[in-house]
Design a protein around this motif. Structure first.
Motif, mmCIF file in Angstrom:
data_model
loop_
_atom_site.group_PDB
_atom_site.id
_atom_site.type_symbol
_atom_site.label_atom_id
_atom_site.label_comp_id
_atom_site.label_asym_id
_atom_site.label_seq_id
_atom_site.Cartn_x
_atom_site.Cartn_y
_atom_site.Cartn_z
ATOM 1 N N THR A 195 0.836 -1.199 0.000
ATOM 2 C CA THR A 195 0.000 0.000 0.000
ATOM 3 C C THR A 195 0.875 1.255 0.000
ATOM 4 O O THR A 195 2.075 1.200 0.254
ATOM 5 C CB THR A 195 -0.944 0.015 1.216
ATOM 6 O OG1 THR A 195 -0.174 -0.246 2.401
ATOM 7 C CG2 THR A 195 -2.014 -1.055 1.087
ATOM 8 N N GLU A 196 0.230 2.404 -0.271
ATOM 9 C CA GLU A 196 0.954 3.637 -0.544
ATOM 10 C C GLU A 196 1.825 4.136 0.612
ATOM 11 O O GLU A 196 2.795 4.861 0.381
ATOM 12 C CB GLU A 196 -0.030 4.755 -0.940
ATOM 13 C CG GLU A 196 -0.613 4.612 -2.324
ATOM 14 C CD GLU A 196 -1.838 3.714 -2.386
ATOM 15 O OE1 GLU A 196 -2.539 3.727 -3.397
ATOM 16 O OE2 GLU A 196 -2.081 2.989 -1.397
ATOM 17 N N GLU A 197 1.484 3.789 1.859
ATOM 18 C CA GLU A 197 2.276 4.309 2.977
ATOM 19 C C GLU A 197 3.635 3.628 3.121
ATOM 20 O O GLU A 197 4.448 4.029 3.944
ATOM 21 C CB GLU A 197 1.503 4.189 4.298
ATOM 22 C CG GLU A 197 1.247 2.779 4.777
ATOM 23 C CD GLU A 197 -0.110 2.247 4.349
ATOM 24 O OE1 GLU A 197 -0.660 1.375 5.047
ATOM 25 O OE2 GLU A 197 -0.626 2.721 3.311
ATOM 26 N N PHE A 198 3.885 2.615 2.299
ATOM 27 C CA PHE A 198 5.160 1.910 2.349
ATOM 28 C C PHE A 198 6.105 2.424 1.268
ATOM 29 O O PHE A 198 5.686 2.702 0.143
ATOM 30 C CB PHE A 198 4.956 0.404 2.165
ATOM 31 C CG PHE A 198 4.301 -0.254 3.343
ATOM 32 C CD1 PHE A 198 5.065 -0.801 4.354
ATOM 33 C CD2 PHE A 198 2.918 -0.302 3.443
ATOM 34 C CE1 PHE A 198 4.459 -1.398 5.451
ATOM 35 C CE2 PHE A 198 2.311 -0.881 4.531
ATOM 36 C CZ PHE A 198 3.078 -1.430 5.541
ATOM 37 N N ALA A 199 7.388 2.539 1.632
ATOM 38 C CA ALA A 199 8.383 3.001 0.672
ATOM 39 C C ALA A 199 8.458 2.067 -0.537
ATOM 40 O O ALA A 199 8.762 2.505 -1.652
ATOM 41 C CB ALA A 199 9.757 3.089 1.343
ATOM 42 N N LEU A 200 8.157 0.781 -0.320
ATOM 43 C CA LEU A 200 8.215 -0.178 -1.429
ATOM 44 C C LEU A 200 7.190 0.115 -2.513
ATOM 45 O O LEU A 200 7.385 -0.259 -3.672
ATOM 46 C CB LEU A 200 8.016 -1.607 -0.897
ATOM 47 C CG LEU A 200 9.230 -2.249 -0.215
ATOM 48 C CD1 LEU A 200 8.865 -3.602 0.363
ATOM 49 C CD2 LEU A 200 10.379 -2.383 -1.188
ATOM 50 N N TYR A 201 6.087 0.784 -2.149
ATOM 51 C CA TYR A 201 5.086 1.123 -3.167
ATOM 52 C C TYR A 201 5.704 2.044 -4.217
ATOM 53 O O TYR A 201 5.630 1.784 -5.423
ATOM 54 C CB TYR A 201 3.871 1.795 -2.524
ATOM 55 C CG TYR A 201 2.841 2.275 -3.537
ATOM 56 C CD1 TYR A 201 1.861 1.416 -4.009
ATOM 57 C CD2 TYR A 201 2.878 3.575 -4.028
ATOM 58 C CE1 TYR A 201 0.923 1.842 -4.946
ATOM 59 C CE2 TYR A 201 1.947 4.011 -4.963
ATOM 60 C CZ TYR A 201 0.964 3.142 -5.417
ATOM 61 O OH TYR A 201 0.047 3.570 -6.351
ATOM 62 N N GLY A 202 6.306 3.131 -3.754
ATOM 63 C CA GLY A 202 6.930 4.060 -4.685
ATOM 64 C C GLY A 202 8.082 3.445 -5.437
ATOM 65 O O GLY A 202 8.298 3.731 -6.625
ATOM 66 N N ARG A 209 7.770 2.215 -14.250
ATOM 67 C CA ARG A 209 7.756 3.395 -15.123
ATOM 68 C C ARG A 209 9.103 3.587 -15.804
ATOM 69 O O ARG A 209 9.178 4.004 -16.954
ATOM 70 C CB ARG A 209 7.380 4.626 -14.307
ATOM 71 C CG ARG A 209 5.907 4.640 -13.910
ATOM 72 C CD ARG A 209 5.578 5.776 -12.956
ATOM 73 N NE ARG A 209 4.138 5.841 -12.698
ATOM 74 C CZ ARG A 209 3.590 6.615 -11.761
ATOM 75 N NH1 ARG A 209 4.357 7.392 -11.012
ATOM 76 N NH2 ARG A 209 2.274 6.617 -11.596
ATOM 77 N N GLN A 210 10.163 3.276 -15.078
ATOM 78 C CA GLN A 210 11.499 3.361 -15.665
ATOM 79 C C GLN A 210 11.645 2.401 -16.843
ATOM 80 O O GLN A 210 12.371 2.679 -17.800
ATOM 81 C CB GLN A 210 12.537 3.042 -14.597
ATOM 82 C CG GLN A 210 13.982 3.188 -15.055
ATOM 83 C CD GLN A 210 14.969 2.837 -13.951
ATOM 84 O OE1 GLN A 210 14.597 2.649 -12.800
ATOM 85 N NE2 GLN A 210 16.237 2.743 -14.304
ATOM 86 N N ALA A 211 10.935 1.287 -16.776
ATOM 87 C CA ALA A 211 10.985 0.300 -17.865
ATOM 88 C C ALA A 211 10.037 0.651 -19.004
ATOM 89 O O ALA A 211 9.971 -0.083 -19.997
ATOM 90 C CB ALA A 211 10.650 -1.084 -17.324
ATOM 91 N N GLY A 212 9.269 1.743 -18.856
ATOM 92 C CA GLY A 212 8.448 2.230 -19.958
ATOM 93 C C GLY A 212 6.992 1.831 -19.921
ATOM 94 O O GLY A 212 6.301 1.938 -20.936
ATOM 95 N N PHE A 213 6.482 1.385 -18.763
ATOM 96 C CA PHE A 213 5.058 1.034 -18.715
ATOM 97 C C PHE A 213 4.471 1.372 -17.350
ATOM 98 O O PHE A 213 5.174 1.472 -16.345
ATOM 99 C CB PHE A 213 4.849 -0.452 -19.030
ATOM 100 C CG PHE A 213 5.413 -1.399 -18.004
ATOM 101 C CD1 PHE A 213 4.638 -1.867 -16.944
ATOM 102 C CD2 PHE A 213 6.731 -1.845 -18.091
ATOM 103 C CE1 PHE A 213 5.157 -2.740 -16.005
ATOM 104 C CE2 PHE A 213 7.265 -2.725 -17.158
ATOM 105 C CZ PHE A 213 6.466 -3.172 -16.112
ATOM 106 N N GLU A 214 3.145 1.570 -17.355
ATOM 107 C CA GLU A 214 2.399 1.814 -16.129
ATOM 108 C C GLU A 214 1.838 0.476 -15.649
ATOM 109 O O GLU A 214 1.094 -0.188 -16.370
ATOM 110 C CB GLU A 214 1.251 2.800 -16.377
ATOM 111 C CG GLU A 214 0.591 3.354 -15.131
ATOM 112 C CD GLU A 214 1.477 4.328 -14.370
ATOM 113 O OE1 GLU A 214 1.211 4.546 -13.170
ATOM 114 O OE2 GLU A 214 2.432 4.881 -14.977
ATOM 115 N N PRO A 215 2.202 0.041 -14.449
ATOM 116 C CA PRO A 215 1.787 -1.299 -14.023
ATOM 117 C C PRO A 215 0.288 -1.399 -13.742
ATOM 118 O O PRO A 215 -0.327 -0.448 -13.234
ATOM 119 C CB PRO A 215 2.588 -1.510 -12.737
ATOM 120 C CG PRO A 215 2.812 -0.126 -12.205
ATOM 121 C CD PRO A 215 2.992 0.738 -13.424
ATOM 122 N N THR A 216 -0.288 -2.522 -14.076
ATOM 123 C CA THR A 216 -1.666 -2.835 -13.690
ATOM 124 C C THR A 216 -1.636 -3.434 -12.285
ATOM 125 O O THR A 216 -1.094 -4.520 -12.081
ATOM 126 C CB THR A 216 -2.288 -3.845 -14.671
ATOM 127 O OG1 THR A 216 -2.295 -3.276 -15.986
ATOM 128 C CG2 THR A 216 -3.720 -4.190 -14.255
#
Length: 291
Positions: A195-202, A209-216
């Motif tokens: 979830t968003e409150e975890f550093a792993l989310y970002g 995004r670095q690989a060129g796609f928005e994850p589902t």
């Protein structure tokens, strides 16, 4: 002006309510209101706007609030310093832990610390890394554990563990037989994120995004064992630190190395910049570095 006035006013500013502040301070609301009014009279300025349904600090109130917090933190540091002088091997350490990190490493660490320093009490708060950082800055926690890097302008940092992220898939997934994979091959996969409150989310979002796609993103969870369970049922793929995969020890999931990019997962103890460190805090840091 005395410390009690500042303490009471800061709590009112924090809670934005005389009623809630009075409950926190174990005071009657009239007594608290009278104390804040006496501070306003002494400073000859209005600190609290009482005209709305909820109270707000005035511009002057905001300025006093910030300075009062600094004064109270300084008083706490003074008390801690005196306590160290008078009670060398006693004390308390308040630590903020993201649940993922706490589950992986800290039961053993805390158990051994208690054996070595039975007179030092540990207070644990479990939050995501972002919340831990906020509470360390606010002075509500002495130490926090966070994923590095962090803002070194605000924190003193003691690194204590290095790991890397890997792709985790179900043993039934077509990628399960692969040893390595390029990130771009995952653009059509469904992902399970923290979830968003975890550093792993970002971190996970940025990698995609670095690989060129928005994850589902099919699912989000704050529990690493639930995430590995969902992956094991082939409901999506995820990125996890290698140490977390090893901790799971689940035959339903497989780890695949990411070939084209190194995704570090480094952990460190964070402390508010220039904050006084008690004997107990120093001993806990020394103990942690042993691991």
């Amino acid at each position: 002006m005395d410390i009690r006035q500042l303490k009471y006013f800061v709590e009112v500013g924090k809670q934005k309510s005389f009623t809630k502040a009075a409950q926190t301070l174990f005071l009657s609301q009239p007594s608290l209101s009278k104390m804040v009014k006496s501070l306003e009279d002494e400073l000859e300025v209005q600190l609290v706007d009482r005209s709305g349904r909820t109270i707000e600090l005035t511009d002057a109130g905001q300025a006093v609030y910030l300075h009062a917090q600094q004064i109270l933190h300084s008083m706490n540091d003074l008390s801690s310093s005196l306590y160290d002088v008078m009670n060398l091997k006693k004390g308390q350490v308040s630590i903020g832990l993201p649940p993922v990190i706490g589950t992986l490493f800290f039961p053993k660490i805390l158990g051994d610390f208690h054996k070595n320093y039975p007179e030092i009490a540990i207070r644990l708060d479990e939050h995501g890394a972002k919340k831990v950082e906020e509470e360390v800055i606010a002075g509500q926690l002495e130490l926090g554990v966070s994923v590095l890097p962090v803002d070194v302008e605000q924190f003193d940092v003691v690194p204590f563990m290095k790991d890397v992220m890997a792709l985790v898939v179900s043993s039934q997934h077509p990628l399960a037989g692969r040893k390595q994979i390029e990130l771009k091959e995952l653009r059509d996969e469904s992902f399970i994120f923290f979830t968003e409150e975890f550093a792993l989310y970002g971190r996970m979002l940025g990698v995609c995004r670095q690989a060129g796609f928005e994850p589902t993103i099919a699912y989000k969870s704050s529990q690493w064992d639930f995430i590995t369970g969902l992956v094991g049922e082939n409901l999506g793929v995820s990125f996890l630190p290698v140490s977390m995969f090893n901790k799971a020890n689940d035959p339903k999931i497989q780890m695949v190395t990411i070939q084209d990019v190194d995704i570090p997962w480094h952990l460190g103890i964070i402390m508010k910049k220039q904050k006084y460190r008690t004997y107990a805090v120093k001993k806990f840091i020394q103990h942690l570095l042993h691991y």
